[in-house]
Design a protein around this motif. Structure first.
Motif, PDB file in Angstrom:
ATOM      1  N   PRO A 109       0.807  -1.232   0.000  1.00  0.00           N
ATOM      2  CA  PRO A 109       0.000   0.000   0.000  1.00  0.00           C
ATOM      3  C   PRO A 109       0.835   1.274   0.000  1.00  0.00           C
ATOM      4  N   HIS A 110       1.996   1.246   0.624  1.00  0.00           N
ATOM      5  CA  HIS A 110       2.797   2.471   0.696  1.00  0.00           C
ATOM      6  C   HIS A 110       3.431   2.801  -0.650  1.00  0.00           C
ATOM      7  N   LEU A 111       3.872   1.775  -1.362  1.00  0.00           N
ATOM      8  CA  LEU A 111       4.398   2.020  -2.704  1.00  0.00           C
ATOM      9  C   LEU A 111       3.291   2.526  -3.616  1.00  0.00           C
ATOM     10  N   LEU A 112       2.105   1.932  -3.514  1.00  0.00           N
ATOM     11  CA  LEU A 112       0.976   2.367  -4.332  1.00  0.00           C
ATOM     12  C   LEU A 112       0.658   3.833  -4.071  1.00  0.00           C
ATOM     13  N   ALA A 113       0.602   4.230  -2.800  1.00  0.00           N
ATOM     14  CA  ALA A 113       0.293   5.618  -2.463  1.00  0.00           C
ATOM     15  C   ALA A 113       1.391   6.561  -2.945  1.00  0.00           C
ATOM     16  N   THR A 114       2.645   6.145  -2.819  1.00  0.00           N
ATOM     17  CA  THR A 114       3.750   6.985  -3.263  1.00  0.00           C
ATOM     18  C   THR A 114       3.740   7.154  -4.781  1.00  0.00           C
ATOM     19  N   LEU A 115       3.502   6.086  -5.519  1.00  0.00           N
ATOM     20  CA  LEU A 115       3.434   6.180  -6.975  1.00  0.00           C
ATOM     21  C   LEU A 115       2.277   7.060  -7.415  1.00  0.00           C
ATOM     22  N   GLN A 116       1.168   6.957  -6.705  1.00  0.00           N
ATOM     23  CA  GLN A 116       0.018   7.776  -7.069  1.00  0.00           C
ATOM     24  C   GLN A 116       0.315   9.262  -6.901  1.00  0.00           C
ATOM     25  N   ARG A 117       1.156   9.586  -5.920  1.00  0.00           N
ATOM     26  CA  ARG A 117       1.515  10.996  -5.688  1.00  0.00           C
ATOM     27  C   ARG A 117       2.599  11.485  -6.631  1.00  0.00           C
ATOM     28  N   THR A 118       3.270  10.578  -7.311  1.00  0.00           N
ATOM     29  CA  THR A 118       4.440  10.974  -8.104  1.00  0.00           C
ATOM     30  C   THR A 118       4.252  10.713  -9.591  1.00  0.00           C
ATOM     31  N   GLY A 119       3.040  10.936 -10.098  1.00  0.00           N
ATOM     32  CA  GLY A 119       2.838  10.928 -11.532  1.00  0.00           C
ATOM     33  C   GLY A 119       2.234   9.667 -12.115  1.00  0.00           C
ATOM     34  N   TYR A 120       1.908   8.674 -11.293  1.00  0.00           N
ATOM     35  CA  TYR A 120       1.353   7.433 -11.822  1.00  0.00           C
ATOM     36  C   TYR A 120      -0.132   7.271 -11.519  1.00  0.00           C
ATOM     37  N   ALA A 121      -0.783   8.308 -11.032  1.00  0.00           N
ATOM     38  CA  ALA A 121      -2.206   8.218 -10.711  1.00  0.00           C
ATOM     39  C   ALA A 121      -2.999   7.866 -11.960  1.00  0.00           C
ATOM     40  N   GLY A 122      -3.912   6.890 -11.825  1.00  0.00           N
ATOM     41  CA  GLY A 122      -4.752   6.494 -12.936  1.00  0.00           C
ATOM     42  C   GLY A 122      -4.084   5.569 -13.933  1.00  0.00           C
ATOM     43  N   HIS A 123      -2.893   5.071 -13.625  1.00  0.00           N
ATOM     44  CA  HIS A 123      -2.162   4.201 -14.547  1.00  0.00           C
ATOM     45  C   HIS A 123      -2.119   2.767 -14.011  1.00  0.00           C
ATOM     46  N   ARG A 124      -1.868   1.869 -14.919  1.00  0.00           N
ATOM     47  CA  ARG A 124      -1.571   0.480 -14.556  1.00  0.00           C
ATOM     48  C   ARG A 124      -0.047   0.375 -14.463  1.00  0.00           C
ATOM     49  N   VAL A 125       0.473   0.221 -13.258  1.00  0.00           N
ATOM     50  CA  VAL A 125       1.915   0.275 -13.025  1.00  0.00           C
ATOM     51  C   VAL A 125       2.447  -1.146 -12.884  1.00  0.00           C
ATOM     52  N   HIS A 126       3.304  -1.527 -13.805  1.00  0.00           N
ATOM     53  CA  HIS A 126       3.982  -2.827 -13.717  1.00  0.00           C
ATOM     54  C   HIS A 126       5.269  -2.625 -12.918  1.00  0.00           C
ATOM     55  N   SER A 127       5.241  -3.037 -11.672  1.00  0.00           N
ATOM     56  CA  SER A 127       6.386  -2.806 -10.788  1.00  0.00           C
ATOM     57  C   SER A 127       7.401  -3.929 -10.926  1.00  0.00           C
ATOM     58  N   THR A 128       8.543  -3.757 -10.286  1.00  0.00           N
ATOM     59  CA  THR A 128       9.582  -4.783 -10.255  1.00  0.00           C
ATOM     60  C   THR A 128       9.441  -5.694  -9.047  1.00  0.00           C
ATOM     61  N   LEU A 129       8.434  -5.464  -8.203  1.00  0.00           N
ATOM     62  CA  LEU A 129       8.287  -6.254  -6.984  1.00  0.00           C
ATOM     63  C   LEU A 129       7.985  -7.713  -7.313  1.00  0.00           C
ATOM     64  N   ASP A 130       8.427  -8.582  -6.415  1.00  0.00           N
ATOM     65  CA  ASP A 130       8.074  -9.991  -6.477  1.00  0.00           C
ATOM     66  C   ASP A 130       6.976 -10.212  -5.436  1.00  0.00           C
ATOM     67  N   GLY A 131       5.750 -10.526  -5.903  1.00  0.00           N
ATOM     68  CA  GLY A 131       4.611 -10.609  -4.997  1.00  0.00           C
ATOM     69  C   GLY A 131       4.812 -11.609  -3.882  1.00  0.00           C
ATOM     70  N   LYS A 132       5.377 -12.773  -4.175  1.00  0.00           N
ATOM     71  CA  LYS A 132       5.594 -13.790  -3.142  1.00  0.00           C
ATOM     72  C   LYS A 132       6.564 -13.278  -2.086  1.00  0.00           C
ATOM     73  N   LEU A 133       7.674 -12.685  -2.532  1.00  0.00           N
ATOM     74  CA  LEU A 133       8.638 -12.142  -1.572  1.00  0.00           C
ATOM     75  C   LEU A 133       8.024 -10.991  -0.783  1.00  0.00           C
ATOM     76  N   GLN A 134       7.225 -10.161  -1.438  1.00  0.00           N
ATOM     77  CA  GLN A 134       6.570  -9.056  -0.751  1.00  0.00           C
ATOM     78  C   GLN A 134       5.706  -9.576   0.401  1.00  0.00           C
ATOM     79  N   ASP A 135       4.963 -10.640   0.158  1.00  0.00           N
ATOM     80  CA  ASP A 135       4.125 -11.219   1.216  1.00  0.00           C
ATOM     81  C   ASP A 135       4.983 -11.784   2.346  1.00  0.00           C
ATOM     82  N   GLN A 136       6.104 -12.417   1.991  1.00  0.00           N
ATOM     83  CA  GLN A 136       6.982 -12.975   3.022  1.00  0.00           C
ATOM     84  C   GLN A 136       7.603 -11.878   3.872  1.00  0.00           C
ATOM     85  N   VAL A 137       8.005 -10.785   3.231  1.00  0.00           N
ATOM     86  CA  VAL A 137       8.589  -9.656   3.973  1.00  0.00           C
ATOM     87  C   VAL A 137       7.548  -9.037   4.904  1.00  0.00           C
TER      88      VAL A 137
END
Length: 787
Positions: free
Chosen positions: A261-289
């Motif tokens: 959620p924090h990355l999503l909010a930060t991207l929305q404030r920095t020019g990516y609002a309303g876009h489909r953002v393909h991030s470099t995150l690994d979803g499985k690792l993100q959940d583990q972290v």
């Protein structure tokens, strides 16, 4: 006018009318195909965050409160087949309008006395959605027909389907297929069953009257009729049909994933609002972290520490794999919504490795040379080590690994604050943006601020510098990358040489790991991790950053409010999480030495300096080439001893010269650890005169030529200055004299408090054998406050 005249008149006009009609039709067609056309939809969209594999990490509602996601690149086949069978079976055969359907709808509406059927194709429904809500009239229908014809001339069928699925209403505040799939079924539309696809295909037909929250019987009946149709046309078999009709309808809407959620909010404030953002995150690792953060949250909360942040990067690419901006458990009371990864905080000791590397590159340090860790004062600033003791003499690599403050401050004073700032900024630490006068010598001990984003990126760049092709180093330094395809604008060639980076990483591997990691060296295959902790003044920030050849992991713990807590240190509060996080990652290969930037060098084993003629033993080591600029070992010296080697003597026929390792008095006074090759100097023979006062006695405060600032006490009176010296003889008696006036005598521990007037002074120290040293210095006293 006669009939002949009339016929003649029409014969001359008809060709002109026909020509005008044909021209008008051509112009209309040209306008329909290529004429200006306003965007069909200008409604706001949700911001959608995907991981590197296309998995949904999170989304926001659009600015108008609707769940309306940006159109995807493709459409799921099951939904398309269901939609076409239900809404528009001739979709691929008509040109936007199907006249028989319009005629049938007109007859049904006329018979019913109200609008019961629209006869609209999918293209016409797109035109209706583009026109917004409003009364359904014949004029409105005509506009929809014209717009549908224009759409068919301008767009292919797949594009029209994409427009429909992106803007169709699916009940409540859900617009578009993808949002509907997540809200009603909790997964993306490509994973929906036939029954679920059929449910969503019929839902836009009357979303206000029939949706999963109400009108369930009517909705199920429509869905099942569509499933019957799919069976009839062979889209599904009888088994699939029987299973599909048994599937229940969804109940309450599902919450969308909020995995970053924090990355999503930060991207929305920095020019990516309303876009489909393909991030470099690994979803499985993100959940583990996130799970690791949740486990450590309870331990931190026991000490009233409520916030933490984690950033994991791939070293080679700089891509971010996991982004935990804060602990969800913190709640609103402790600013859980704040993205601490981007927040500037006091760096503690995290900047020391970059100073160490810069001094290696400048030829100001050997990697393991002894450095002084003794009481030190610089114009009123007296750094202290975290453990509140001094080591006397310690290898520079060990001082870095143990994060000793005094050697770091002394190194910064030697290297220069301005030069250090240039290195830090070139490494990407843009929050370190004040001038040298603002930071002073506190720069290396928490006097600056940076963010976990910048610091982890800088450490990754350090590892990348040591790993990459040594020929040019282009792109060795660049900020973390979290959006796929985004090329950092400020990519730089390497700032630090590969050799200096290698030596720095070697030093950072020496740190003692937390208790849970004790004995790690005895386990085969254990990762060799270069890591550094940091603790800010007042225990407000606890940091730990580690790097291997594969990954960089940064951890911050503390309170977003800035409240400090006892025991909030990098070692206790951040390092345990750091090493648990490394356990989630694949092991990294060892970092090979950059042989082209190293050279064999004779090194004094005792001092770590380049070996001098009197050094023994000497090792030949591969060392950064710039070390040739450093001085040779200053500690090995020739002394005269008697034939037995038990007494020091003066020049004479029985004296013999030997090499001896002699530390300066202050380093020898505070030395706590054993140093190979260091033995106490032999005592002087009784009949020998004592020589070289400088070798036995040394001033610690003041240093020769220094300026001492005398602060004011609470009573608006100047405080006393504690003078300090070191003597090689622990039983020595030292007499203190200031400008010809006796101040006092000390025995063993040489500290003396004195009230010093402003101006230049000369301090003379004399021991019981008459050996003396003189120290010139200057005193500046703060002006008293006026009432």
């Amino acid at each position: 006018m006669g009939m002949k005249a009339i016929l003649h008149k029409w014969r001359t006009r008809v060709p002109r009318i026909a020509l005008l009609l044909v021209a008008s039709i051509l112009l209309l067609l040209l306008w329909a195909r290529w004429g200006p056309m306003d965007p069909l939809f200008d409604t706001p969209r949700s911001t959608v965050l995907l991981d590197r594999h296309g998995e949904l990490l999170g989304a926001t509602v659009a600015a108008d409160g609707q769940w309306r996601m940006p159109p995807p690149d493709s459409l799921p086949a099951r939904f398309v087949r269901s939609l076409l069978e239900f809404e528009d079976r001739r979709f691929h055969r008509h040109h936007g309008v199907h006249l028989p359907s319009l005629y049938r709808a007109w007859r049904q509406n006329r018979r019913a006395g109200r609008i019961v059927s629209g006869g609209s194709t999918i293209t016409m429904q797109v035109a209706r959605m583009a026109g917004g809500t409003g009364e359904r009239t014949h004029a409105r229908k005509l506009r929809e027909i014209l717009l549908a014809l224009r759409l068919e001339m301008r767009c292919d069928k797949d594009s029209i389907l994409a427009l429909y699925t992106a803007h169709a209403p699916f009940g409540g505040n859900v617009v578009g297929l993808e949002a509907a799939a997540w809200r009603w079924f909790g997964r993306d539309p490509w994973r929906l069953s036939w029954a679920e696809s059929a449910t969503l295909a019929v839902l836009p037909n009357a979303p206000a009257r029939i949706h999963p929250g109400r009108g369930r019987d009517a909705l199920k009946a429509k869905r099942d009729r569509l499933l019957d149709r799919l069976l009839h046309v062979g889209a599904i078999d009888s088994m699939e049909h029987s299973l599909a009709v048994e599937e229940p309808l969804p109940d309450a809407p599902w919450p969308l994933p909020q995995r970053a959620p924090h990355l999503l909010a930060t991207l929305q404030r920095t020019g990516y609002a309303g876009h489909r953002v393909h991030s470099t995150l690994d979803g499985k690792l993100q959940d583990q972290v996130t799970a690791v953060g949740a486990r450590h949250a309870s331990v931190l909360a026991a000490n009233e520490v409520h916030n933490a942040a984690v950033l994991i990067m791939e070293v080679a690419s700089g891509e971010v794999l996991a982004y935990l901006g804060n602990l969800p458990s913190a709640g609103p009371a402790h600013a859980a919504a704040v993205d601490i990864i981007r927040a500037p905080r006091s760096t503690g000791s995290l900047l020391k490795p970059f100073l160490y590397a810069a001094m290696l590159d400048a030829g100001e340090r050997m990697p393991d040379q002894l450095v002084a860790d003794v009481p030190t004062r610089f114009e009123g600033f007296a750094p202290r080590n975290f453990e509140q003791r001094f080591e006397g003499a310690v290898p520079a690599s060990t001082a870095l690994a143990r994060s000793l403050n005094v050697p770091a401050v002394r190194a910064l004073q030697e290297h220069g604050v301005d030069r250090a700032l240039r290195t830090l900024r070139a490494m990407g630490l843009h929050h370190v943006d004040r001038d040298a006068g603002h930071y002073g010598l506190a720069l290396m001990v928490g006097g600056a601020e940076s963010s976990l984003w910048e610091l982890t990126g800088a450490y990754a760049s350090l590892a990348r510098t040591a790993l990459r092709d040594r020929s040019d180093g282009i792109g060795a330094v660049h900020p973390p990358q979290v959006v796929q395809g985004h090329v950092p604008a400020k990519e730089r060639p390497r700032v630090i040489s590969a050799a200096a980076a290698f030596h720095t990483l070697q030093a950072l591997q020496l740190g003692e790991r937390p208790d849970a990691q004790a004995g790690w060296r005895h386990f085969g295959g254990a990762d060799v991790i270069a890591w550094k902790t940091g603790t800010s003044h007042g225990h407000r920030d606890a940091w730990a950053i580690g790097i291997t050849s594969g990954h960089a992991v940064g951890v911050w713990t503390g309170n977003a409010s800035g409240e400090g807590r006892p025991g909030l240190t990098g070692t206790l509060a951040a390092a345990p999480m750091l090493f648990e996080l490394f356990g989630l990652l694949p092991g990294g290969a060892s970092i090979d030495p950059p042989h082209d930037e190293l050279m064999p060098m004779a090194v004094c084993r005792a001092s770590g300096h380049r070996a001098g003629v009197d050094c023994d033993p000497v090792d030949t080591l591969a060392v950064i080439g710039t070390a040739l600029r450093t001085a040779t070992c200053p500690y090995h010296r020739r002394i005269l001893v008697n034939a037995e080697g038990t007494k020091r003597v003066g020049p004479g026929p029985d004296a013999r010269s030997v090499s001896w390792f002699v530390l300066p008095p202050a380093m020898a006074r505070y030395r706590t650890g054993a140093i190979q090759g260091i033995d106490a100097l032999p005592p002087w023979a009784e009949d020998a005169a004592a020589f070289d006062a400088d070798a036995v006695m040394e001033a610690i405060n003041p240093l020769p030529g220094s300026r001492i600032h005398v602060p004011l006490l609470l009573e608006n009176t100047p405080g006393a200055v504690v003078l300090e010296a070191a003597h090689r003889d622990p039983q020595a008696r030292v007499h203190w004299d200031l400008d010809g006036h006796w101040l006092g005598t000390t025995l063993g521990d040489h500290h003396l408090a004195a009230d010093l007037p402003e101006g230049p002074h000369r301090l003379t120290l004399t021991d019981q054998q008459g050996r003396s040293i003189a120290i010139p210095f200057h005193v500046e006293r703060a002006a008293p406050h006026r009432p």
